[in-house]
Design an enzyme around this catalytic site. Structure first.
Site, PDB file in Angstrom:
ATOM      1  N   HIS A 135       4.946  13.589 -18.173  1.00 16.14           N
ATOM      2  CA  HIS A 135       3.843  14.025 -19.032  1.00 16.14           C
ATOM      3  C   HIS A 135       4.191  15.382 -19.513  1.00 16.14           C
ATOM      4  CE1 HIS A 135      -0.280  15.741 -19.336  1.00 16.14           C
ATOM      5  NE2 HIS A 135      -0.628  14.793 -19.262  1.00 16.14           N
ATOM      6  N   GLN A 215      -0.502  11.081 -10.515  1.00 16.03           N
ATOM      7  CA  GLN A 215      -0.722   9.913 -10.592  1.00 16.03           C
ATOM      8  C   GLN A 215      -0.273   8.878  -9.307  1.00 16.03           C
ATOM      9  OE1 GLN A 215      -2.494   8.572 -12.978  1.00 16.03           O
ATOM     10  NE2 GLN A 215      -2.293  10.131 -14.330  1.00 16.03           N
ATOM     11  N   LYS A 238      -8.380  13.655 -11.131  1.00  9.47           N
ATOM     12  CA  LYS A 238      -7.991  12.339 -11.094  1.00  9.47           C
ATOM     13  C   LYS A 238      -8.017  11.782  -9.857  1.00  9.47           C
ATOM     14  CE  LYS A 238      -4.541  13.405 -14.591  1.00  9.47           C
ATOM     15  NZ  LYS A 238      -4.817  12.940 -15.841  1.00  9.47           N
ATOM     16  N   CYS A 378      -0.078  12.063 -23.679  1.00  8.54           N
ATOM     17  CA  CYS A 378       0.715  13.101 -23.407  1.00  8.54           C
ATOM     18  C   CYS A 378       2.100  12.997 -22.834  1.00  8.54           C
ATOM     19  CB  CYS A 378      -0.166  14.061 -22.366  1.00  8.54           C
ATOM     20  SG  CYS A 378      -1.790  14.466 -23.100  1.00  8.54           S
TER      21      CYS A 378
HETATM   22  N1  PMP Z   1       0.593  14.982 -14.959  1.00  7.72           N
HETATM   23  C1  PMP Z   1       0.337  13.663 -14.910  1.00  7.72           C
HETATM   24  C2  PMP Z   1       1.263  12.750 -14.741  1.00  7.72           C
HETATM   25  C3  PMP Z   1      -0.918  13.506 -15.530  1.00  7.72           C
HETATM   26  O1  PMP Z   1      -1.403  12.281 -15.791  1.00  7.72           O
HETATM   27  C4  PMP Z   1      -1.695  14.454 -16.055  1.00  7.72           C
HETATM   28  C5  PMP Z   1      -3.178  14.234 -16.453  1.00  7.72           C
HETATM   29  N2  PMP Z   1      -2.994  13.356 -17.823  1.00  7.72           N
HETATM   30  C6  PMP Z   1      -1.303  15.904 -15.803  1.00  7.72           C
HETATM   31  C7  PMP Z   1      -0.042  16.191 -15.151  1.00  7.72           C
HETATM   32  C8  PMP Z   1      -2.050  17.205 -16.206  1.00  7.72           C
HETATM   33  O2  PMP Z   1      -3.153  17.182 -15.118  1.00  7.72           O
HETATM   34  P1  PMP Z   1      -4.592  18.236 -15.430  1.00  7.72           P
HETATM   35  O3  PMP Z   1      -5.452  17.599 -16.347  1.00  7.72           O
HETATM   36  O4  PMP Z   1      -4.943  18.529 -13.950  1.00  7.72           O
HETATM   37  O5  PMP Z   1      -4.174  19.502 -15.992  1.00  7.72           O
END
Ligand code: PMP
Length: 421
Positions: A135, A215, A238, A378
């Site tokens: 990500h 995740q 999440k 992302c």
């Molecule tokens: N890492 C991963 C693997 C994610 O899926 C996400 C959220 N899309 C993030 C980091 C970022 O997390 P946060 O929304 O808490 O900043």
């Protein structure tokens, strides 16, 4: 102040996703005239009543800033806040002082990258190793640190089936490596990465390991000390919790060796006009007023997850992933990303619909009340690796039912005929 209770399910009873679902008010909503099928939990999870109640109870009965007031509410709020830290730390196998509150995983990863840089641990010519499937939150902070410090950023590639190339990792991780950063589970591929191998390689090289557990934390039993990682982040929103709160876990000697990232109130022992002394971890990393209500909400969330049982959740979602895959592979023109055989995975599939843009596919599904993610999630370099710019992603959680999956698969079968391809 009443404390939030866990779900009706117990570790001994058979898994009943419908009973779990009933604890999440939003999941009984209609969307576009259809009962909502929510398959976007990898972006953000829905929240059970226990979490909403915990935050509301705190704000209704106890609200006060922590760690500083002499009054009763401040003392009670501090106790609840520190209890929440112990609960959330315990959820990942850690001690309370090993858990730093953050505003989310992005904040945690930036904190780590800046603190490692500010500690002077990265010198010109040193190497930072990340995987090519991260990500952006676990990629860009390292790009920036490499640029600031003169280090070289190197990438562990993925095989065509989405698994990491551990042979390549073994040759990339060496005596110049200072940091190895990797995700536990990819937010696009759903595959559980070989953490033990990566940690062993990093340890042999004397490098710090940084793991993104966003995740994995809501989907499988997680014992961060047992995994042996030095630092790990996860995201409250999440894992059934509120927005604006997350956790950074650190092994005690690693946290103790790192300087603060943000400075200000609540993280000092003494301050003069010229200089300041800092508290030990975790407070050293918690400048300013913390997300107190959200932290208490997150504690309720992990109690809920624990009440259902992470092993059972993992098994349930593994079954859903298998069911979803079996349905999707039979549909002409669907190409799954990361369809590796024989790997451990969470309930998540991203796929390309031949001849239909992911956004059009997403809108088609939305019209049927089915919420999925479309785009690059992302993870643009990962998509480039698999030869696409965007994909459709369906992701499950403990409240996802087999009926949700069946409705989704049936709807996906209608996409290409609808668009005439
Ligand atoms: N890492 C991963 C693997 C994610 O899926 C996400 C959220 N899309 C993030 C980091 C970022 O997390 P946060 O929304 O808490 O900043």
């Amino acid at each position: 102040m009443t404390s939030a209770t866990a779900s009706p399910s117990t570790a001994a009873a058979p898994f009943d996703a419908s009973a779990v679902k009933a604890d999440f008010p939003i999941l009984s909503e209609q969307v576009n005239g259809h009962p909502l099928v929510y398959l976007d939990s990898a972006a953000t999870s829905q929240k059970p009543l226990a979490v909403l109640d915990a935050e509301r109870d705190f704000l209704t009965h106890t609200n006060a800033a922590v760690h500083r007031g002499a009054h009763t509410l401040a003392a009670e709020a501090t106790e609840l806040f520190e209890d929440a830290r112990a609960t959330v730390a315990g959820f990942v196998g850690a001690a309370p002082e090993q858990l730093v509150w953050t505003s989310g995983a992005t904040m945690g990863l930036n904190l780590v990258a800046y603190s490692i840089g500010n500690a002077g641990l990265i010198r010109p010519g040193d190497e930072i190793v990340v995987t090519a499937i991260e990500h952006h939150a676990n990629l860009i902070p390292w790009q920036e640190l490499a640029a600031r410090s003169g280090a070289v950023l190197r990438h562990i590639p993925a095989h065509d089936d989405g698994t990491l190339d551990t042979d390549a990792a073994a040759s990339l991780i060496g005596e110049r490596t200072r940091v190895v950063a990797f995700t536990h589970v990819s937010n696009v591929l759903g595959i559980v990465n070989p953490v033990a191998d990566l940690v062993a390689m990093a340890q042999a090289a004397g490098a710090i390991t940084v793991m993104d557990a966003c995740q994995s934390a809501p989907h499988l039993p997680l014992d961060l000390p047992a995994l042996g990682v030095d630092l790990a982040v996860f995201s409250g929103h999440k894992m059934l919790g509120p927005y604006g709160v997350g956790g950074l876990y650190g092994r005690t000697p690693v946290l103790e060796a790192l300087p603060p990232f943000l400075t200000g109130g609540s993280m000092i022992t003494t301050v003069t006009l010229d200089r300041a002394e800092y508290l030990p971890p975790p407070q050293r990393f918690e400048a300013g007023t913390q997300p107190i209500g959200p932290a208490i909400g997150l504690a309720a969330a992990v109690r809920y997850l624990d009440g259902v049982g992470l092993s059972r959740i993992h098994a349930h979602e593994g079954m859903l992933a298998e069911r979803m895959r079996a349905g999707l592979v039979d549909i002409p023109g669907i190409r799954l990303l990361g369809d590796a055989a024989g790997v451990e995975r969470v309930g998540l599939w991203s796929f390309d619909v031949e001849g239909v843009h992911a956004h059009d596919a997403g809108q088609y599904l939305d019209a049927l009340g089915i919420a999925v993610r479309v785009g690059h999630h992302c993870a643009a370099p990962l998509h480039a690796r698999f030869g696409v710019t965007a994909s459709v992603r369906a992701s499950t959680a403990l409240y996802t039912t087999t009926d949700d999956v069946d409705r989704f698969v049936e709807a996906v079968a209608g996409i290409r005929p609808y668009f005439g391809v």
